[in-house]
Design an enzyme around this catalytic site. Sequence first.
Site, mmCIF file in Angstrom:
data_model
loop_
_atom_site.group_PDB
_atom_site.id
_atom_site.type_symbol
_atom_site.label_atom_id
_atom_site.label_comp_id
_atom_site.label_asym_id
_atom_site.label_seq_id
_atom_site.Cartn_x
_atom_site.Cartn_y
_atom_site.Cartn_z
ATOM 1 N N ASP A 1 19.055 2.331 16.039
ATOM 2 C CA ASP A 1 19.625 3.186 14.985
ATOM 3 C C ASP A 1 20.748 2.528 14.180
ATOM 4 O OD1 ASP A 1 19.470 5.830 13.769
ATOM 5 O OD2 ASP A 1 21.439 6.244 14.634
ATOM 6 N N ASN B 1 10.651 3.932 16.704
ATOM 7 C CA ASN B 1 9.295 3.450 16.995
ATOM 8 C C ASN B 1 9.162 1.957 16.765
ATOM 9 O OD1 ASN B 1 6.881 5.549 17.541
ATOM 10 N ND2 ASN B 1 8.617 6.565 16.575
ATOM 11 N N ARG C 1 9.819 6.837 3.388
ATOM 12 C CA ARG C 1 8.628 7.654 3.593
ATOM 13 C C ARG C 1 8.172 8.105 2.220
ATOM 14 N NH1 ARG C 1 6.884 11.306 7.900
ATOM 15 N NH2 ARG C 1 8.439 10.421 9.313
ATOM 16 N N HIS D 1 22.536 1.397 9.072
ATOM 17 C CA HIS D 1 21.637 2.338 9.755
ATOM 18 C C HIS D 1 20.327 1.605 10.067
ATOM 19 C CE1 HIS D 1 19.582 6.585 9.492
ATOM 20 N NE2 HIS D 1 19.911 6.293 10.730
ATOM 21 N N CYS E 1 12.199 8.253 10.034
ATOM 22 C CA CYS E 1 11.234 7.452 9.272
ATOM 23 C C CYS E 1 10.794 6.199 10.023
ATOM 24 C CB CYS E 1 11.797 7.094 7.905
ATOM 25 S SG CYS E 1 12.012 8.538 6.852
ATOM 26 N N GLY E 2 11.002 6.151 11.348
ATOM 27 C CA GLY E 2 10.323 5.122 12.130
ATOM 28 C C GLY E 2 11.169 4.023 12.744
ATOM 29 N N ARG F 1 21.885 17.293 11.580
ATOM 30 C CA ARG F 1 23.117 16.943 10.871
ATOM 31 C C ARG F 1 23.296 17.855 9.667
ATOM 32 N NH1 ARG F 1 22.563 12.950 8.302
ATOM 33 N NH2 ARG F 1 20.500 12.213 8.889
ATOM 34 N N SER G 1 16.628 8.647 8.468
ATOM 35 C CA SER G 1 16.423 9.384 9.710
ATOM 36 C C SER G 1 15.003 9.943 9.762
ATOM 37 C CB SER G 1 17.428 10.533 9.797
ATOM 38 O OG SER G 1 18.724 10.002 9.693
ATOM 39 N N TYR H 1 25.417 19.761 17.900
ATOM 40 C CA TYR H 1 24.256 18.878 17.697
ATOM 41 C C TYR H 1 24.692 17.402 17.653
ATOM 42 C CZ TYR H 1 20.599 16.195 15.587
ATOM 43 O OH TYR H 1 19.696 15.187 15.351
ATOM 44 N N GLY H 2 23.906 16.541 18.283
ATOM 45 C CA GLY H 2 24.235 15.122 18.452
ATOM 46 C C GLY H 2 24.882 14.435 17.263
ATOM 47 N N ARG I 1 15.022 16.077 20.246
ATOM 48 C CA ARG I 1 15.416 14.698 20.567
ATOM 49 C C ARG I 1 15.376 14.411 22.061
ATOM 50 N NH1 ARG I 1 16.936 11.187 16.079
ATOM 51 N NH2 ARG I 1 16.779 12.589 14.299
ATOM 52 N N GLY J 1 1.983 0.634 16.638
ATOM 53 C CA GLY J 1 1.761 -0.727 17.149
ATOM 54 C C GLY J 1 1.127 -1.652 16.113
ATOM 55 N N ASN K 1 1.929 -1.927 13.164
ATOM 56 C CA ASN K 1 2.958 -2.503 12.278
ATOM 57 C C ASN K 1 3.297 -3.941 12.682
ATOM 58 O OD1 ASN K 1 3.048 -0.147 10.790
ATOM 59 N ND2 ASN K 1 4.725 0.739 12.002
ATOM 60 N N LYS L 1 27.205 8.388 14.344
ATOM 61 C CA LYS L 1 27.219 8.367 12.875
ATOM 62 C C LYS L 1 28.647 8.281 12.326
ATOM 63 C CE LYS L 1 22.783 8.901 12.892
ATOM 64 N NZ LYS L 1 21.920 7.763 12.565
HETATM 65 P P1 GDP Z 1 13.839 7.237 13.315
HETATM 66 O O1 GDP Z 1 14.473 8.574 13.254
HETATM 67 O O2 GDP Z 1 14.012 6.441 12.058
HETATM 68 O O3 GDP Z 1 14.232 6.483 14.524
HETATM 69 O O4 GDP Z 1 12.263 7.494 13.383
HETATM 70 P P2 GDP Z 1 11.285 7.595 14.662
HETATM 71 O O5 GDP Z 1 10.856 6.251 15.106
HETATM 72 O O6 GDP Z 1 11.878 8.485 15.684
HETATM 73 O O7 GDP Z 1 10.042 8.304 13.989
HETATM 74 C C1 GDP Z 1 10.169 9.526 13.283
HETATM 75 C C2 GDP Z 1 8.813 10.162 13.141
HETATM 76 O O8 GDP Z 1 7.964 9.291 12.379
HETATM 77 C C3 GDP Z 1 8.123 10.410 14.462
HETATM 78 O O9 GDP Z 1 7.464 11.643 14.436
HETATM 79 C C4 GDP Z 1 7.155 9.256 14.573
HETATM 80 O O10 GDP Z 1 6.030 9.600 15.348
HETATM 81 C C5 GDP Z 1 6.786 8.982 13.104
HETATM 82 N N1 GDP Z 1 6.458 7.545 12.879
HETATM 83 C C6 GDP Z 1 7.160 6.469 13.302
HETATM 84 N N2 GDP Z 1 6.559 5.306 12.950
HETATM 85 C C7 GDP Z 1 5.436 5.657 12.269
HETATM 86 C C8 GDP Z 1 4.376 4.908 11.641
HETATM 87 O O11 GDP Z 1 4.343 3.676 11.647
HETATM 88 N N3 GDP Z 1 3.416 5.638 11.012
HETATM 89 C C9 GDP Z 1 3.411 7.008 11.000
HETATM 90 N N4 GDP Z 1 2.420 7.645 10.378
HETATM 91 N N5 GDP Z 1 4.378 7.746 11.597
HETATM 92 C C10 GDP Z 1 5.379 7.080 12.217
HETATM 93 P P1 PGA Z 2 17.552 8.861 13.559
HETATM 94 O O1 PGA Z 2 19.026 9.228 14.103
HETATM 95 O O2 PGA Z 2 17.861 7.918 12.444
HETATM 96 O O3 PGA Z 2 16.919 8.242 14.761
HETATM 97 O O4 PGA Z 2 16.824 10.074 13.064
HETATM 98 C C1 PGA Z 2 19.656 10.410 13.951
HETATM 99 C C2 PGA Z 2 20.046 10.698 12.524
HETATM 100 O O5 PGA Z 2 20.081 9.765 11.679
HETATM 101 O O6 PGA Z 2 20.332 11.871 12.275
HETATM 102 MN MN MN Z 3 19.923 7.608 12.499
HETATM 103 MN MN MN Z 4 15.709 7.012 15.909
#
Ligand code: GDP
Ligand code: PGA
Ligand code: MN
Ligand code: MN
Length: 612
Positions: free
Chosen positions: A297, A278, A420, A250, A274-275, A82, A272, A221-222, A389, A520, A522, A230
């Site tokens: 998201d 996951n 983070r 978000h 930050c987990g 973005r 974005s 880009y997405g 992605r 896991g 968490n 978004k």
């Molecule tokens: P999103 O963009 O907020 O959806 O974040 P993601 O779930 O895609 O995670 C972004 C990055 O953070 C990835 O590289 C994950 O492997 C890492 N990540 C996600 N959850 C955790 C966690 O609980 N601990 C750590 N150390 N890294 C994490």
């Molecule tokens: P993310 O979504 O939060 O999974 O990273 C895309 C973004 O916010 O750019």
């Molecule tokens: Mn997002």
């Molecule tokens: Mn995500």
Amino acid sequence: MSAPVAIQGLDTTATTHPGLLSWVAEMATLTTPDRVVWCDGSDAEWRRLTDQLVEAGTLVRLDEKHKPNSFWARTDPSDVARVEERTFICSERESDAGPTNNWMAPHEMKQTMTELYRGCMRGRTMYVIPFCMGPLTAEKPMFGVELTDSAYVVASMRIMARMGSEVLAAMGDTAEFVPAMHSIGAPLEPGEADVAWPCSQTKYISHFPETREIWSYGSGYGGNSLLGKKCFSLRIGSVMGRDEGWLAEHMLILRLTSPAGKVYHITGAFPSACGKTNLAMLEPTIPGWKVETLGDDIAWMRFGEDGRLYAVNPEYGLFGVAPGTDYTTNPNAMRTIAKGNSLFTNVALTDDGDIWWEGMGEPPAHLTDWKGRDWTPDSDEPSSHPNSRFCTPITQCPILADAYDDPRGVPIDAILFGGRRAGTIPLVSQSRDWNHGVFQGATLSSETTAAAVGKVGVVRRDPMAMLPFIGYHAGDYFSHWIDMGKGPAGGGDADRLPKIFYVNWFRRGEDGRFLWPGFGENSRVLKWVVERLEGTAEARETPVGFVPTPEALDTDGLDISRDDLVAALAVDPEEWRAELPSINEWFERFGDKLPGVLWAELDALKARLAND
Ligand code: GDP
Ligand code: PGA
Ligand code: MN
Ligand code: MN
């Protein structure tokens, strides 16, 4: 006025919606594509588009035995995230965009972009994508129509949103819709050869909040081009929510079931990368607990008739950060993509037609990297872009909750804010009450990631993880959150509101290691959260909220040292006092738009820290 042009497909039998027809005609006349195609969302259309993209070199088909009906895409190396610097909120008044957004007057932006759009689809196809954010069965379905000259965008939109003939039929002749205009900004002269990832070096991602319009130019880009995500669901959505009394956030949404069979729903706002994805798909490590996915998201939250806050995921697919995703960290994401029907962008390609990225175990001896170069484990750079992605249908998620398609949504018990941060912020703390929770959200801070163009690892305030997505003045947005705490029509019952928690999976030890194993594990934090709702979990009161004692967290079978656990949960008054001046500065940016209760929260925090 330009002379009328004969564009194939402009006269259509697909719809008789007069507003839609005249807008498509107006945009086609401006951008002069060779033809207009009305997308129906069918399998045949998907096959046609993906074949065409393979032919053009944009996509490579993966081997059926690894990833059926799936493709590898590489973008231009400059078009990978973005572009916050090029994102604009074009409200009539600059003061309505506030200090956290780029602003340009709507007429000025439209003038500039009209010149960019003029003839910009020459030699290309304009696709018309009718889409609906959230279930089509909603009382008021949230329609949008995206026009784009990118077949990659059409294929991605088919995964990420409910789209096609069914949506167009449901729109009838009168439905309101958000017009979402997109062009990659790369016209083709007669005889000119195309490149695999055409895009412009000039980029604008513009939003017109008063007229609920989106104009995007220059990027494929997405986050910049899939305009339902978004642009509509967050930036325009947040403005609609302010006006109509709901929240566009978000946030991931998950359903948690305890061993006793009690069901809870939790949302989480993390910036974005930050987990969110996951946590949304988490596989608990503690026996008897179950997580089901609702969204990864975006959450739209409104009050139900019972005075509780209900959340809906407006999306239909998952657009997840690839690196770090593996059977050890996010097995459910791996199972989702294994079913195929997915697009993988800026990851690496294996020699036998599968995808690979950093974090997926031992690297193969040879790969083709995201820039198309040979890669070996000795290469200097990672094989995949850090913001590469996977784009995959949410319906393939093996732990998808039934309610994902329920237009009423699910009642939310707890909201997590998270960032983070290497220091200061404890693993989890519970806010004292709603307003304190809004204070935690409004002062949320996080290190920047590769999800946006710019420097990585810089700590910035990212209120409610919405800094790049609030479609209006952030001070007014904070007021809206405070008002939501008063319940429906201001007559709510605080007991019915979700409780607010602040988490940080990313605190590090002095040696730079993550203190908490995350992923896991968490689930142990989620367990403490719901035990707090039940009033059964221990906590100690700290100046920043209620934090678990080390004994209150279930650490059965967890591989963590006592020292690391204590450090992950620590609230160091020194560190927190050091944080105060920057919170003060942050709040001053909003002038008299900052709700007084947030200043009061800051004063109360200062006082608690002074006594500590
Ligand atoms: P999103 O963009 O907020 O959806 O974040 P993601 O779930 O895609 O995670 C972004 C990055 O953070 C990835 O590289 C994950 O492997 C890492 N990540 C996600 N959850 C955790 C966690 O609980 N601990 C750590 N150390 N890294 C994490
Ligand atoms: P993310 O979504 O939060 O999974 O990273 C895309 C973004 O916010 O750019
Ligand atoms: Mn997002
Ligand atoms: Mn995500």
